[in-house]
Structures are given as structure tokens and as C-alpha cells.
Design an enzyme around this catalytic site. Structure first.
Site, mmCIF file in Angstrom:
data_model
loop_
_atom_site.group_PDB
_atom_site.id
_atom_site.type_symbol
_atom_site.label_atom_id
_atom_site.label_comp_id
_atom_site.label_asym_id
_atom_site.label_seq_id
_atom_site.Cartn_x
_atom_site.Cartn_y
_atom_site.Cartn_z
ATOM 1 N N GLY A 103 0.829 -1.201 0.000
ATOM 2 C CA GLY A 103 0.000 0.000 0.000
ATOM 3 C C GLY A 103 0.861 1.248 0.000
ATOM 4 N N SER A 104 0.327 2.310 0.559
ATOM 5 C CA SER A 104 1.009 3.600 0.553
ATOM 6 C C SER A 104 2.101 3.656 1.608
ATOM 7 C CB SER A 104 -0.002 4.717 0.816
ATOM 8 O OG SER A 104 -0.510 4.623 2.139
ATOM 9 N N GLY B 91 2.410 2.190 5.513
ATOM 10 C CA GLY B 91 3.579 1.485 6.022
ATOM 11 C C GLY B 91 4.137 2.107 7.288
ATOM 12 N N GLU C 114 5.664 -3.396 1.104
ATOM 13 C CA GLU C 114 5.755 -2.995 -0.303
ATOM 14 C C GLU C 114 4.958 -1.706 -0.440
ATOM 15 O OE1 GLU C 114 7.581 -4.260 -2.501
ATOM 16 O OE2 GLU C 114 7.987 -6.333 -1.936
#
EC number: 1.2.1.3
Length: 535
Positions: free
Chosen positions: A251-252, A256, A273
Site C-alpha cells: 500500500g502507501s 507502512g 511494499e
């Protein structure tokens, strides 16, 4: 252009053929189901093609997440003792079922994520490919034997199953990212609990149905895989559960920053990721046909909604005008329309908020002295004779008045700063020029993200420098290939604010296992390392 009613029928037919439990969805015209968005539905599945509501989706709460994790923990006890090749047989069957149902699953990807159908089919093929990879891996979970400094001793390294893996995935690759994690986790001996994006719940239900069939056919332990549906609270429950040994979250960067510390606070593992801000360098020696074609796909594919989308074009001043002109013509010529139709290359953005973010970024670029060479405007793809009637019929459900198509934007900026340092999840390509290769490399690396990059050059010295220690600082670095379109054989992921995680191929499997260093003493006497005498 298909109407929402058409897409609903297509989606429900695909779900039925995939074997999804009908109880997970509710028709929107069922009076007993309540109105869309209330507790009876939980979530409403929508399509960005029309903006319309497809069906209600029953969601899970924190208690349901806890129950899924508990069942997975119980399954782990038996699954970790199952020989890895037998675990691989389950994944092999999953790959066969994906092949059999490729069209149905790809249809759900197109309906919920808006991908043109060839990209959706490619995403499902990626799932099939990772299953093939994982089946081979099930016989190659290799450790090492190391020489011991002590006579009559042997050192070895072994890899053992880790535990429950929590997978959190994003809308833009609603099925492939799950498969990268799940196929590898299963052969490594780990159960999986999956929290998909709330924007692509039907895709998740389809994947789960196929995997559950494969598990049943091989008498695998109950609870080995679960999909939990919902919004933020569901993901938080998965992240915070101490029984989840590894959280793999896509995701963004903002997401994270929240997930990483929460998992670390309980000493769990995290595989992140996150965002990308990927650059292509075009040098004077480049094959411009090759470069332009790759850049247009990299920037406009999936309507610019890939983490590996090309967002920055660093082009030598001597070829800048030609490259910019050709890329602009490429953007302007992309056929936009129903993503199911042959020949369409430009599908919709996921929702109105994505368009708003794109416009805000373009306004910032103009304020920084940027010139929008082409694109950025909302477009109406094809003829939609039923659009007004469809919108009227959907007004009561709060549907958007149609999908959001936008022409990819090409923006020349005087310098790389401000808006160019951030990732906007939309088809915007920023261009700056450079004079020498050192400057190009510095520009390439001068962003917080570090996912993917590409160099177009026929100079072997430039190519080797780009791939060397002082070259690209990205997890993926390509020469004469664009930023988007990774193969499953290599580890996927990036550095810096991209999170440092690795999924898919190479030795990414090690993240899903625990390592043990073993000493075997067959000497018949006690010998201490480093010559220590305790006698």
C-alpha cells in the site's frame, strides 16, 4: 459501454462459477438486506467503469479476524509437519484451477479495478506463474552446510516454517500480490489470513474459493487460509494480533509508517511494499522507439495506478524535445473506453478521489513553473447511450455519475522538486532535462522512494554504472526496459520509503521461514569454540 446492470450480472456469474459462497454477498434490491453501506451490507462492491454499485458484501469484525487467526494457528501445527512437496501439490492444484477459471477471475479484476482486460488476464497469468515457481520451490528450500573449526563437528543451516502470515493487499493488483505471498507461504509451511482492499472484495472472494477447493481436495487442515473483509479496523486487528508471525502489507508509504511500528512493537516480522516514484533516464545513445514505447506504457498502463508506474522522465537535453513530443503524441492517441473492449488501452481511475488528487498535483506543478504539455483533463470514452438512465437508476444507492477516465498528463518542470518528489497515484509523467550522466543518476536517486527505475542507453559504460554500487538505488533497476512489468522469477520490492520488503521470486521465500543454525557434535568429546578451556 456496459451498464452497471451488465457488470453486476457478469460479476455474479463469475462468482458462481468460481464457487463463492452466495452468503458473502447480498443483492442491493433485497429489502431485507438493508440499504447500501449500512450494517446489513457492511461494504458495497462497486465498479470504476460506471461508478455504480454491484452488490453488498458482508464484512468481518475484530472477533472474526481473531477467530480466523486462531484457526490458522491451529492449522499451522499440522501444516508445518506436512512434507514441503505435499504442500507444493496444493499450490499446483491452485495453479490448475486458476488456469481453468482465468477468464472469470480476470473479469472480476476488470470489473472492480478497471484494468483493461489484457492487463487483467496478465495479472491472473502472473498468479499461475507464481504457482509454478512455488511448486518447484517446495523441493528447494535449501539450507547450507558450513565447515566447523572443531574436529568432529558439523555446522548446518536449516529453514523451518514461520507461522501465520497476514497479507494486506491494495486495489491495483487485487489478485497477483495475494498469490505472490500465499503460494510462497503455503509451500514454506505457513497459513495465510488475507485482508484485501475494500475496493476489490469480489476478487478476493473468488481467489479464496479456488484455494479452498484445492485445500479440500488435498485434505489440508481446516483454517489454512481465510479472507477477512472490511475497512481499517479489520486490518488493524490483523496487524496487532501477536499470533501473526509475519505481516506482508502492500500500500502507501503512509500506511507502512503505521503498520511497521505496530508490528515491530510486538516483535513480529513485517514485509512492506509501499510507494514508488519511478524514473526512466533517456540518454543520447538510446533507441528512442524503444524508450518512448516503454515510457508510454509505464506511465499510462493501469491508468497510472501501479506502484511501478513511470512517474519521472529524465531526458538528455539534446533529445528532450523529440522525446517529449513523441510521448505526448502517444498519450493523446491512447484509445479510452470500456476496458473489456478489444483495442482499448486506457481504463478508468479507481474513483473520483483519484482524479481530485491528480488535479491537485497538476495545480502544484503549474505553481512550480511547470508546463502541462498534454493531458490531465477528464474525458468521456466512447458513446454511452444508457448513461443517463443508468445514473438515474443508481442515484438512490449513492453511485457516482459514471466512471472517471482521464487523459494521461505530461508535465515539463524546470527542476525536480516539490510535487515531483511525491507519488501521485494517477497518470502524470513529469519531465526534467539533464546535461551529463552524473547529473542524471543524482536526479534518479534524489527522491524518498526506491522501487523501480529504467535506463535507456546503448553505451555499455552507462549501463554498467547504472547497475553498479553508485548507480540506481532502487530495488528494481532495468536497462533498455521500463519501470513496469516485473517477472515473478525475480524478487520484487524496493528500498527507502518503498519499505525494503521482497516478494515473489529469487530467495524472497526466506522471509516466510525461520532460520536455525545447528551444530552436530559427533566427536565423542566436549570441545568449546574459539579454543575456550573450561576444564
Amino acid at each position: 459501454m456496459r451498464t452497471t446492470a451488465d457488470l453486476t450480472a457478469l460479476a455474479l456469474g463469475a462468482l458462481e462459477r468460481l464457487g463463492v459462497d452466495p452468503a458473502r454477498t447480498t443483492p442491493l434490491d433485497d429489502p431485507s438486506a438493508g440499504r447500501p453501506g449500512d450494517a446489513a451490507h457492511g461494504l458495497v462492491a462497486r465498479s470504476p467503469i460506471t461508478g455504480g454499485a454491484l452488490c453488498g458484501v458482508r464484512v468481518d469484525d475484530a472477533d472474526a479476524v481473531a477467530a480466523a487467526v486462531a484457526a490458522a494457528s491451529d492449522a499451522f501445527v499440522a501444516w508445518r509437519e506436512t512434507p514441503a512437496p505435499q504442500r507444493g501439490a496444493v499450490v499446483k492444484r491452485l495453479g490448475e484451477l486458476l488456469t481453468e477459471h482465468k477468464e472469470d477471475l480476470a473479469a472480476l479484476v476488470t470489473i472492480e479495478a478497471g484494468k483493461i482486460h489484457t492487463e487483467a488476464l496478465g495479472e491472473v497469468q502472473e498468479m499461475i506463474d507464481i504457482c509454478d515457481f512455488a511448486v518447484g520451490l517446495s523441493r528447494q528450500l535449501y539450507g547450507r552446510t558450513m565447515p566447523s573449526e572443531r574436529a568432529g563437528h558439523r555446522l548446518q543451516e536449516t529453514w523451518q516454517p514461520l507461522g501465520v502470515v497476514g497479507v494486506i493487499s491494495a486495489f491495483n493488483f487485487p489478485v497477483a500480490v495475494w498469490s505472490w505471498n500465499t503460494a510462497i507461504a503455503l509451500v514454506c509451511g505457513d497459513p495465510v489470513v488475507w485482508k484485501p482492499s475494500e475496493l476489490t472484495t469480489l476478487c478476493a472472494l473468488g481467489c479464496d474459493a479456488l484455494l479452498q477447493r484445492a485445500l479440500r481436495e488435498h485434505d489440508a487442515p481446516a483454517g489454512l487460509h481465510a479472507v477477512v473483509l472490511g475497512e481499517r479496523a479489520v486490518g488493524e486487528a490483523l496487524v496487532d494480533d501477536p499470533r501473526v508471525a509475519l505481516v506482508s502489507a502492500t500500500g502507501s508509504t503512509r500506511m507502512g509508517r503505521e503498520v511497521g511500528p505496530r508490528v515491530a512493537s510486538r516483535f513480529g516480522r513485517c514485509l512492506l511494499e509501499l510507494g514508488g516514484n519511478n524514473a526512466v533516464i533517456v540518454t543520447p545513445s538510446a533507441d528512442l522507439d524503444q524508450a518512448v514505447s516503454s515510457v508510454v506504457f509505464g506511465a499510462a498502463g493501469t491508468a497510472g495506478q501501479r506502484c511501478t508506474s513511470t512517474r519521472r522522465l529524465l531526458v538528455h537535453a539534446s533529445v528532450a524535445d523529440e522525446v517529449v513530443g513523441r510521448v505526448a503524441r502517444g498519450f493523446d492517441s491512447l484509445p479510452a473506453g470500456d476496458p473489456f473492449d478489444d483495442g482499448v488501452l486506457l481504463g478508468p481511475l479507481i474513483h473520483d478521489a483519484a482524479f481530485d488528487a491528480m488535479q491537485a498535483a497538476l495545480d502544484r506543478a503549474r505553481a512550480q513553473g511547470g508546463e502541462v504539455v498534454t493531458g490531465g483533463e477528464r474525458i468521456v470514452p466512447g458513446d454511452q447511450p444508457d448513461a443517463d438512465a443508468d445514473a438515474e437508476a443508481e442515484a438512490e444507492t449513492g453511485a457516482d455519475a459514471g466512471g472517471v477516465w482521464v487523459r494521461p498528463a505530461l508535465v515539463r518542470l524546470p527542476a525536480q522538486d516539490g510535487v515531483m518528489l511525491a507519488e501521485t497515484f494517477a497518470p502524470i509523467l513529469y519531465v526534467v532535462t539533464y546535461e551529463d550522466f552524473d547529473e542524471a543518476l543524482a536526479l534518479h536517486n534524489a527522491v524518498p522512494q526506491g522501487l523501480s527505475g529504467g535506463l535507456f542507453s546503448n553505451d555499455v559504460r552507462e549501463a554498467e554504472r547504472y547497475l553498479g554500487a553508485s548507480g540506481a538505488d532502487t530495488g528494481i533497476a532495468n536497462v533498455n526496459a521500463g519501470t513496469s512489468g516485473a517477472e515473478i522469477g525475480g524478487a520484487f520490492g524496493g528500498e527507502k520509503e518503498t519499505g525494503g520488503g521482497r516478494e515473489s521470486g529469487s530467495d524472497a521465500w526466506r522471509a516466510y521461514m525461520r532460520r536455525a543454525t545447528n551444530t552436530i557434535n559427533f566427536s565423542g568429546s566436549v570441545q568449546l569454540a574459539q579454543g575456550v578451556d573450561f576444564g
